[in-house]
Motif scaffolding. Structure first.
Motif, PDB file in Angstrom:
ATOM      1  N   UNK A 135       0.848  -1.194   0.000  1.00  0.00           N
ATOM      2  CA  UNK A 135       0.000   0.000   0.000  1.00  0.00           C
ATOM      3  C   UNK A 135       0.880   1.240   0.000  1.00  0.00           C
ATOM      4  N   UNK A 136       0.625   2.134  -0.947  1.00  0.00           N
ATOM      5  CA  UNK A 136       1.426   3.345  -1.021  1.00  0.00           C
ATOM      6  C   UNK A 136       0.820   4.443  -0.145  1.00  0.00           C
ATOM      7  N   UNK A 137       1.695   5.234   0.412  1.00  0.00           N
ATOM      8  CA  UNK A 137       1.293   6.388   1.221  1.00  0.00           C
ATOM      9  C   UNK A 137       1.920   7.618   0.576  1.00  0.00           C
ATOM     10  N   UNK A 138       1.051   8.524   0.121  1.00  0.00           N
ATOM     11  CA  UNK A 138       1.545   9.712  -0.578  1.00  0.00           C
ATOM     12  C   UNK A 138       0.629  10.891  -0.292  1.00  0.00           C
ATOM     13  N   UNK A 139       1.176  12.070  -0.486  1.00  0.00           N
ATOM     14  CA  UNK A 139       0.333  13.256  -0.465  1.00  0.00           C
ATOM     15  C   UNK A 139      -0.564  13.246  -1.695  1.00  0.00           C
ATOM     16  N   UNK A 140      -1.766  13.755  -1.547  1.00  0.00           N
ATOM     17  CA  UNK A 140      -2.685  13.803  -2.679  1.00  0.00           C
ATOM     18  C   UNK A 140      -2.226  14.870  -3.664  1.00  0.00           C
ATOM     19  N   UNK A 141      -2.027  14.466  -4.904  1.00  0.00           N
ATOM     20  CA  UNK A 141      -1.646  15.409  -5.960  1.00  0.00           C
ATOM     21  C   UNK A 141      -2.878  15.962  -6.659  1.00  0.00           C
ATOM     22  N   UNK A 142      -3.846  15.106  -6.917  1.00  0.00           N
ATOM     23  CA  UNK A 142      -5.095  15.526  -7.557  1.00  0.00           C
ATOM     24  C   UNK A 142      -6.155  14.452  -7.339  1.00  0.00           C
ATOM     25  N   UNK A 143      -7.394  14.846  -7.506  1.00  0.00           N
ATOM     26  CA  UNK A 143      -8.522  13.913  -7.409  1.00  0.00           C
ATOM     27  C   UNK A 143      -9.603  14.381  -8.355  1.00  0.00           C
ATOM     28  N   UNK A 144     -10.037  13.477  -9.219  1.00  0.00           N
ATOM     29  CA  UNK A 144     -11.088  13.796 -10.178  1.00  0.00           C
ATOM     30  C   UNK A 144     -12.278  12.885  -9.926  1.00  0.00           C
ATOM     31  N   UNK A 145     -13.441  13.491  -9.734  1.00  0.00           N
ATOM     32  CA  UNK A 145     -14.635  12.711  -9.443  1.00  0.00           C
ATOM     33  C   UNK A 145     -15.030  11.841 -10.625  1.00  0.00           C
ATOM     34  N   UNK A 146     -15.494  10.636 -10.319  1.00  0.00           N
ATOM     35  CA  UNK A 146     -16.032   9.746 -11.346  1.00  0.00           C
ATOM     36  C   UNK A 146     -17.373  10.308 -11.812  1.00  0.00           C
ATOM     37  N   UNK A 147     -17.854   9.889 -12.989  1.00  0.00           N
ATOM     38  CA  UNK A 147     -19.154  10.373 -13.477  1.00  0.00           C
ATOM     39  C   UNK A 147     -20.276  10.034 -12.505  1.00  0.00           C
ATOM     40  N   UNK A 148     -21.362  10.787 -12.582  1.00  0.00           N
ATOM     41  CA  UNK A 148     -22.488  10.609 -11.661  1.00  0.00           C
ATOM     42  C   UNK A 148     -23.035   9.184 -11.686  1.00  0.00           C
ATOM     43  N   UNK A 149     -23.050   8.557 -12.867  1.00  0.00           N
ATOM     44  CA  UNK A 149     -23.578   7.187 -12.946  1.00  0.00           C
ATOM     45  C   UNK A 149     -22.702   6.169 -12.211  1.00  0.00           C
ATOM     46  N   UNK A 150     -21.449   6.559 -11.910  1.00  0.00           N
ATOM     47  CA  UNK A 150     -20.541   5.683 -11.165  1.00  0.00           C
ATOM     48  C   UNK A 150     -20.634   5.897  -9.655  1.00  0.00           C
ATOM     49  N   UNK A 151     -21.244   6.990  -9.232  1.00  0.00           N
ATOM     50  CA  UNK A 151     -21.354   7.275  -7.801  1.00  0.00           C
ATOM     51  C   UNK A 151     -22.387   6.342  -7.156  1.00  0.00           C
ATOM     52  N   UNK A 152     -22.028   5.763  -6.026  1.00  0.00           N
ATOM     53  CA  UNK A 152     -22.896   4.820  -5.302  1.00  0.00           C
ATOM     54  C   UNK A 152     -23.400   3.728  -6.243  1.00  0.00           C
TER      55      UNK A 152
END
Length: 198
Positions: free
Chosen positions: A153-170
């Motif tokens: 498991x890697x431990x790193x500072x977050x560089x970026x985060x892009x939300x998945x499309x709405x149809x992928x949420x939940x």
């Protein structure tokens, strides 16, 4: 960050298909919001196809916004490392690929000590029981009586985060038969997570 008048913290976790992780952590008391997406991507705003084809490097990941007065980071990590396998590099159950590599990504340096401690604990906890299909703990390693392999498991500072499309949420709420290596019914039975949200 503040949400609904309360101070909140955030943590980003990757380990297999994001929809399984999103379902689990959205049912944890003290967690205010869980968003599926892609972390530490090599190009901005990648599509799922970009990630899966290898054109863009990135990890399937969830963003957890939680109230530190109701749940702490160690409790979140304890649940996370119960349901993912930290000893593999891009393999979580039947999900195989670099996008499934496990990782803990932080936005606050005050969290690094606790994350580092937990990873060290995993590496040095000694011999663990053999994994079975019925086990809730998916991070057990094969080979009873041997020293555990290296934690991947890697431990790193977050560089970026892009939300998945709405149809992928939940996604699991919309498609309850979708594959996840996490034994969600057992987590429910043990009280590790709350009841299913419709």
């Amino acid at each position: 960050m503040y949400m609904n008048g309360a101070f909140m913290k955030e943590l980003y976790l990757a380990g297999g298909p994001y929809y399984g992780l999103q379902e689990v952590f959205s049912r944890v008391k003290g967690v205010a919001q869980v968003t599926a997406g892609f972390a530490n991507c090599s190009s901005p705003n990648p599509s799922k196809e970009d990630i899966y084809s290898g054109r863009v490097e990135g990890r399937e990941c969830i963003r957890i916004v939680y109230n530190p007065k109701k749940i702490d980071i160690v409790s979140l990590l304890a649940l996370f490392f119960t349901i993912i396998n930290p000893y593999t590099d891009g393999i979580q159950g039947k999900a195989v690929g670099p996008q499934y590599r496990s990782g803990v990504y932080y936005t606050s340096h005050e969290d690094t000590m606790q994350i580092s401690y937990y990873l060290l604990f995993l590496q040095n906890r000694g011999v663990s029981r053999k994994m079975t299909d019925a086990a809730i703990v998916f991070n057990e390693f094969e080979g009873e009586g041997r020293k555990p392999p290296k934690v991947r498991t890697e431990m790193k500072g977050l560089e970026n985060f892009y939300e998945a499309p709405e149809e992928e949420q939940h996604y699991l709420r919309k498609h309850p038969d979708a594959y996840t290596p996490i034994n969600i019914p057992l987590l429910e039975k043990l009280g590790s997570i709350g009841p299913r949200v419709e």
